[in-house]
Design an enzyme around this catalytic site. Structure first.
Site, short mmCIF file in Angstrom:
data_model
loop_
_atom_site.label_atom_id
_atom_site.label_comp_id
_atom_site.label_asym_id
_atom_site.label_seq_id
_atom_site.Cartn_x
_atom_site.Cartn_y
_atom_site.Cartn_z
N HIS A 28 24.91 -122.83 -24.49
CA HIS A 28 25.81 -122.99 -25.55
C HIS A 28 25.31 -124.31 -26.33
CE1 HIS A 28 29.40 -123.85 -27.91
NE2 HIS A 28 29.83 -122.60 -27.55
N SER A 63 33.85 -119.35 -35.40
CA SER A 63 35.21 -119.39 -35.78
C SER A 63 35.55 -117.97 -36.43
CB SER A 63 34.93 -120.12 -37.40
OG SER A 63 34.81 -121.65 -37.35
N GLY A 99 35.65 -118.93 -29.32
CA GLY A 99 36.17 -120.41 -28.64
C GLY A 99 37.67 -120.54 -28.95
N GLY A 100 37.88 -121.21 -30.08
CA GLY A 100 39.26 -121.63 -30.18
C GLY A 100 40.41 -120.58 -30.27
N GLU A 144 25.11 -117.91 -32.52
CA GLU A 144 26.15 -119.05 -32.95
C GLU A 144 25.55 -120.05 -33.93
OE1 GLU A 144 29.58 -118.83 -30.16
OE2 GLU A 144 28.48 -120.31 -29.04
N ASN A 202 35.45 -118.02 -24.73
CA ASN A 202 34.95 -119.32 -24.10
C ASN A 202 36.20 -120.43 -24.34
OD1 ASN A 202 33.56 -121.84 -23.59
ND2 ASN A 202 32.13 -121.70 -25.41
N TRP A 203 36.77 -120.59 -23.21
CA TRP A 203 37.95 -121.75 -23.27
C TRP A 203 37.26 -122.96 -23.23
CZ3 TRP A 203 41.89 -120.08 -19.09
CH2 TRP A 203 42.51 -118.73 -19.44
N LYS A 204 36.13 -123.19 -23.27
CA LYS A 204 35.44 -124.59 -23.23
C LYS A 204 36.24 -125.73 -22.14
CE LYS A 204 34.06 -123.79 -28.04
NZ LYS A 204 33.39 -124.43 -29.12
N GLY A 208 33.88 -124.06 -34.42
CA GLY A 208 35.00 -124.82 -34.33
C GLY A 208 35.18 -125.52 -35.83
N GLU A 219 26.68 -126.53 -27.35
CA GLU A 219 27.43 -127.86 -26.83
C GLU A 219 26.89 -128.38 -25.75
OE1 GLU A 219 31.68 -126.47 -26.88
OE2 GLU A 219 31.57 -126.24 -29.00
C1 PEP Z 1 32.28 -121.05 -29.31
O1 PEP Z 1 32.74 -122.21 -28.78
O2 PEP Z 1 31.34 -120.30 -28.84
C2 PEP Z 1 32.67 -120.75 -30.68
C3 PEP Z 1 32.49 -119.60 -31.26
O3 PEP Z 1 33.83 -121.42 -31.07
P1 PEP Z 1 34.80 -120.97 -32.07
O4 PEP Z 1 35.33 -119.68 -32.12
O5 PEP Z 1 36.05 -122.05 -31.92
O6 PEP Z 1 33.96 -121.39 -33.40
#
Ligand code: PEP
Length: 244
Positions: free
Chosen positions: A93, A205, A226-227, A160, A8-10, A166, A95
């Site tokens: 998500h 993470s 994500g990251g 999640e 997920n590049w957001k 993050g 967010e």
């Molecule tokens: C996400 O945004 O779905 C996520 C899991 O982010 P991160 O891996 O950065 O925690």
């Protein structure tokens, strides 16, 4: 069932970044034991889909509207995602639940729209830190599953924990095991036997260093990343830890 590693590049990625991240995934995905998916921002879907066309890496969006078209300024429909080269979409998500006030009912309507446009939905659920401290995680996640998944759901669920996204904090293997078992039992109650075939991703993470242990927890069907999905080497490092 093959595990799915989804990136997920957001709201990250201009055209140069898209080529730099997606380019190495073509050769890097050869011979992997898992399925691989990248979800760039809307503006990069066509570019990334062109880079990855004919490869084993699928492309997805990060949201879609409930309607197919019409007067919804700034929104993108599931049919538009499909047309741009996506075959998946992340929905609900945390967010989006927080930033846009998305409710379970709205996420269920988006899930129906995605399926109608032949996209596979990844529906996200997860509790906040305060809810976990109060011991409410099962009630919260159970409610999100009941409210967000339409009858006959055959997509993917991503667990999640909001406090792990993050932040560099990951849930313990024991917590992941307990929640994934709870989600599996809830899915079977809700969907019957089909609930056993729904892949349940863990997200929060995930990094190459912790991927192998998280991905070996029972009922973990992959990871939503994500990251670490913004660097091809890290994303592929996670994918290499996945099991068939
Ligand atoms: C996400 O945004 O779905 C996520 C899991 O982010 P991160 O891996 O950065 O925690």
């Amino acid at each position: 069932m093959r595990q799915l590693i989804a990136g997920n590049w957001k709201m990250n990625g201009l055209s140069g970044d898209a080529a730099a991240i997606a380019g190495p995934l073509r050769p890097g995905s050869d011979g992997l034991a898992c399925d691989l998916l990248v979800c760039p921002p809307f503006t990069q879907i066509v570019t990334v889909a062109n880079i990855l066309v004919g490869s084993a890496v699928a492309v997805g969006g990060q949201d879609c509207h409930v309607n197919e078209k019409g007067a919804h300024t700034g929104d993108i429909s599931a049919a538009m995602l499909r047309d741009a080269g996506a075959s998946w979409v992340i929905l609900g998500h945390s967010e989006r639940r927080a930033d846009h006030g998305e409710t379970d009912a709205l996420i269920q309507a988006k899930t129906r729209a995605a399926v109608a446009a032949s996209l596979t939905p990844i529906v996200c659920v997860g509790e906040t830190e305060a809810q976990r401290v109060a011991g409410q995680q099962n009630t919260v996640v159970g409610g999100q599953l009941t409210g967000s998944l339409p009858p006959g759901f055959a997509g993917v669920v991503a667990y999640e924990p909001v406090w792990a996204i993050g932040t560099g904090k990951t849930a313990t293997e024991a917590d992941v095991a307990a929640m994934h078992l709870f989600i599996r039992e809830t899915l079977v109650r809700q969907l019957g036997d089909a609930g056993n075939s729904v892949r349940i991703l863990y997200g929060g993470s995930v990094r190459p260093a912790n991927a192998a242990s998280l991905l070996s927890v029972p009922h973990v069907g992959g990871a939503l990343v994500g990251g670490a999905s913004l660097k091809a080497e890290e994303f592929l490092g996670i994918a290499k830890a996945a099991k068939a």
